[in-house]
Structure formats: C-alpha cells, structure tokens
Write a protein that holds these residues in place. Structure first.
Motif: not given
Length: 110
Positions: A73-90
C-alpha cells in the motif's frame, strides 16, 4: 454525520499516532487495546485508508509476526525505508528483533 466506521478509524489513528519513532505495533494489539469487534482486519482497513494523512505513521503497524504485510500500500520499499530511517532493521519484509521494537498499547498506555 460521521459513521461508526469513521469514529473507529479516528480512534485507531489516535493510537497509531502514539507509537514512538523506532517502535512498531501490530494490527491485533491496536484492535485489542480499542476493544474493536472486527479486530485486526479493521485496523488494517484503517491503515490502508490513511495514506494521505502524513501525521499517521502507518508504517509502524505490522502483523503479529513483525511482517510488513501492508507494504504494497506504500509502493516500492517505502515502508521498509521509513522504518529503517527510524533505526528498525528489516530483512525479507520482516522486522529483525521484533520483540525489542514491539510497542503494545495495552501495556504502554496505562
């Protein structure tokens, strides 16, 4: 006049806005906290409906196993990128060390 679904969605959004940066919650944990009859599915519908609401951090809501089930629903890897920008590894669409990042509103919001 607002529908009951609108009111439920508003309640869900209020809880999601409280998830701290670098933490995640699950659809089911939010539903349990709110006591919603339709449960996790309703929380998922609310997250799908809020992508034009930048103040609702929908990227912080994942399934009970830490999987990024809403990522399409976010498109591409946007969800993962947002989480990783907050320090959450995916890795492979799953949060690494999910338990350490998990935020349960039923215990955090006493």
């Amino acid at each position: 006049m607002a529908s009951s679904v609108d009111n439920l969605f508003d309640g869900i959004y209020q809880v999601v806005k409280l998830i701290p940066e670098g933490r995640v919650s699950s659809y089911g944990a939010i539903a349990q906290y709110l006591g919603t009859k339709s449960g996790a599915r309703l929380v998922g519908w609310a997250m799908n409906a809020c992508h034009n609401m930048p103040d609702v951090p929908a990227h912080r809501v994942v399934n009970r196993n830490g999987m990024l089930t809403g990522k399409h629903h976010f498109g591409g890897n946007v969800m993962q990128e947002r989480l990783e920008a907050e320090g959450v590894k995916v890795e492979n669409d799953k949060i690494i060390n999910f338990e350490a990042h998990f935020w349960n509103p039923s215990t955090e919001l006493l």
